[in-house]
Write an enzyme that holds these catalytic residues in place. Structure first.
Site, PDB file in Angstrom:
ATOM      1  N   HIS A 287       0.302   4.126  -0.856  1.00  0.00           N
ATOM      2  CA  HIS A 287      -0.473   5.330   0.397  1.00  0.00           C
ATOM      3  C   HIS A 287      -0.208   5.522   1.991  1.00  0.00           C
ATOM      4  O   HIS A 287       0.371   6.723   2.740  1.00  0.00           O
ATOM      5  CB  HIS A 287      -2.510   4.963   0.715  1.00  0.00           C
TER       6      HIS A 287
ATOM      7  N   ASP B 230      -0.499  -4.702  10.989  1.00  0.00           N
ATOM      8  CA  ASP B 230      -1.738  -5.405  10.753  1.00  0.00           C
ATOM      9  C   ASP B 230      -2.640  -5.006  11.627  1.00  0.00           C
ATOM     10  O   ASP B 230      -2.841  -4.401  13.008  1.00  0.00           O
ATOM     11  CB  ASP B 230      -1.251  -6.556  11.486  1.00  0.00           C
TER      12      ASP B 230
ATOM     13  N   ASN C 245       0.580  -1.223   0.177  1.00  0.00           N
ATOM     14  CA  ASN C 245      -0.377  -0.022   0.256  1.00  0.00           C
ATOM     15  C   ASN C 245       0.677   1.289  -0.068  1.00  0.00           C
ATOM     16  O   ASN C 245       1.204   1.928   0.999  1.00  0.00           O
ATOM     17  CB  ASN C 245      -0.859  -0.180   1.010  1.00  0.00           C
TER      18      ASN C 245
ATOM     19  N   GLY D 250     -12.898   0.133   3.947  1.00  0.00           N
ATOM     20  CA  GLY D 250     -13.058  -0.087   5.009  1.00  0.00           C
ATOM     21  C   GLY D 250     -14.077  -0.192   5.955  1.00  0.00           C
ATOM     22  O   GLY D 250     -15.326   0.265   5.478  1.00  0.00           O
ATOM     23  N   TYR D 251     -13.714  -0.406   7.552  1.00  0.00           N
ATOM     24  CA  TYR D 251     -15.124  -0.139   8.013  1.00  0.00           C
ATOM     25  C   TYR D 251     -15.136   1.072   8.328  1.00  0.00           C
ATOM     26  O   TYR D 251     -16.453   1.676   9.377  1.00  0.00           O
ATOM     27  CB  TYR D 251     -15.159  -1.175   8.946  1.00  0.00           C
TER      28      TYR D 251
ATOM     29  N   LYS E 193      -7.737  11.799  10.936  1.00  0.00           N
ATOM     30  CA  LYS E 193      -8.543  10.230  11.494  1.00  0.00           C
ATOM     31  C   LYS E 193      -6.659   9.851  12.153  1.00  0.00           C
ATOM     32  O   LYS E 193      -6.678   9.192  12.949  1.00  0.00           O
ATOM     33  CB  LYS E 193      -8.753   9.807  10.110  1.00  0.00           C
TER      34      LYS E 193
HETATM   35  P1  IMP Z   1      -4.441  -3.888   7.209  1.00  0.00           P
HETATM   36  O1  IMP Z   1      -4.300  -5.267   8.296  1.00  0.00           O
HETATM   37  O2  IMP Z   1      -4.517  -2.485   7.124  1.00  0.00           O
HETATM   38  O3  IMP Z   1      -4.793  -4.994   5.736  1.00  0.00           O
HETATM   39  O4  IMP Z   1      -6.419  -4.369   7.561  1.00  0.00           O
HETATM   40  C1  IMP Z   1      -7.209  -5.459   7.159  1.00  0.00           C
HETATM   41  C2  IMP Z   1      -8.692  -4.629   6.920  1.00  0.00           C
HETATM   42  O5  IMP Z   1      -9.101  -3.953   8.292  1.00  0.00           O
HETATM   43  C3  IMP Z   1      -9.471  -3.491   6.348  1.00  0.00           C
HETATM   44  O6  IMP Z   1      -9.152  -4.585   4.653  1.00  0.00           O
HETATM   45  C4  IMP Z   1     -10.053  -3.236   6.473  1.00  0.00           C
HETATM   46  O7  IMP Z   1     -11.691  -4.565   6.007  1.00  0.00           O
HETATM   47  C5  IMP Z   1      -9.903  -3.112   7.574  1.00  0.00           C
HETATM   48  N1  IMP Z   1      -9.449  -1.787   8.861  1.00  0.00           N
HETATM   49  C6  IMP Z   1      -7.613  -1.368   8.770  1.00  0.00           C
HETATM   50  N2  IMP Z   1      -7.307  -0.452   9.116  1.00  0.00           N
HETATM   51  C7  IMP Z   1      -8.522   0.416   8.519  1.00  0.00           C
HETATM   52  C8  IMP Z   1      -9.538   1.438   9.623  1.00  0.00           C
HETATM   53  O8  IMP Z   1      -8.033   2.490   9.567  1.00  0.00           O
HETATM   54  N3  IMP Z   1     -10.192   1.977   8.567  1.00  0.00           N
HETATM   55  C9  IMP Z   1     -11.398   0.992   8.144  1.00  0.00           C
HETATM   56  N4  IMP Z   1     -11.372  -0.540   8.318  1.00  0.00           N
HETATM   57  C10 IMP Z   1     -10.013  -0.687   9.123  1.00  0.00           C
END
Ligand code: IMP
Length: 192
Positions: free
Chosen positions: A12, A69, A10, A150-151, A172
């Site tokens: 970003h 993660d 990512n 995401g959420y 945020k």
């Molecule tokens: P990752 O480990 O950063 O890839 O996050 C795993 C999953 O958690 C993502 O695919 C989102 O569904 C959710 N997620 C992680 N960070 C955020 C956030 O800041 N806002 C909303 N959903 C998040």
């Protein structure tokens, strides 16, 4: 200048941390070390997955690195979706699918408490360090806001009138799980 690989695809996220960290350290992505393969994330905890990703890169490339993660933990669902947040509605499903599944699972629940947890795993010279960031909040009934991912549209942090999706990224990041974990990582790097 000390260099670290951030084990993420990512761009970003890489830009964001490079901006906060300033010029003291150089943060590079997986592309720059020629890593094109999918990094395994097969553990059943957030910390386990962060460490697995960092360890994979360190072992293969012998370069100092970190990985993050994140999971959304909902109290009334015994901590679900947690480590499965990205694929809550099934493999390859969209953010929207995951949101709809979560709203469905919570439809009869009055306890809407939830938290985001991020763990950053850092490996320097074969030593491992973990940094945790948590934001408590609640899952609202209907989506609000268009920013973020995401959420974000259904998560309202405590002491805020707005969901994450109604904030700009600066607002945020100041209070978010990932922002807090990254701040801890940065303080550690600056002091060591
Ligand atoms: P990752 O480990 O950063 O890839 O996050 C795993 C999953 O958690 C993502 O695919 C989102 O569904 C959710 N997620 C992680 N960070 C955020 C956030 O800041 N806002 C909303 N959903 C998040």
């Amino acid at each position: 200048m000390d260099k670290f690989v951030f084990a993420t695809n990512n761009l970003h996220k890489i830009e964001e941390i490079q901006q906060i960290i300033g010029t003291e350290f150089e943060i590079i992505g997986l592309e720059e070390i020629g890593c094109k393969e999918e990094i395994p994330e097969t553990q059943n905890t957030i910390a386990g997955n962060a460490l697995q990703k960092a360890r994979f890169i360190y072992d293969k490339y012998q370069i100092n690195c970190f990985a993050d993660d994140t999971g959304l933990e909902v109290e009334a669902l015994n901590g679900e979706p947690g480590v499965y947040s990205a694929r809550y509605a099934g493999p390859g499903r969209s953010f929207e699918d995951n949101i709809q599944k979560l709203l469905f699972e919570l439809k009869d629940k009055s306890n809407r408490k939830a938290r985001f947890l991020t763990v950053v795993a850092l490996i320097i010279d074969n030593k491992e360090y973990l940094f945790e960031g948590i934001i408590n909040g609640e899952i609202i009934h209907d989506k609000k806001g268009n920013s973020g991912f995401g959420y974000d549209p259904i998560f309202k942090p405590e002491n805020s009138d707005f969901t994450f999706a109604e904030m700009n990224s600066e607002e945020k990041n100041k209070i978010s799980h990932r922002g807090k974990a990254m701040q801890k990582l940065i303080q550690f790097l600056k002091n060591s």
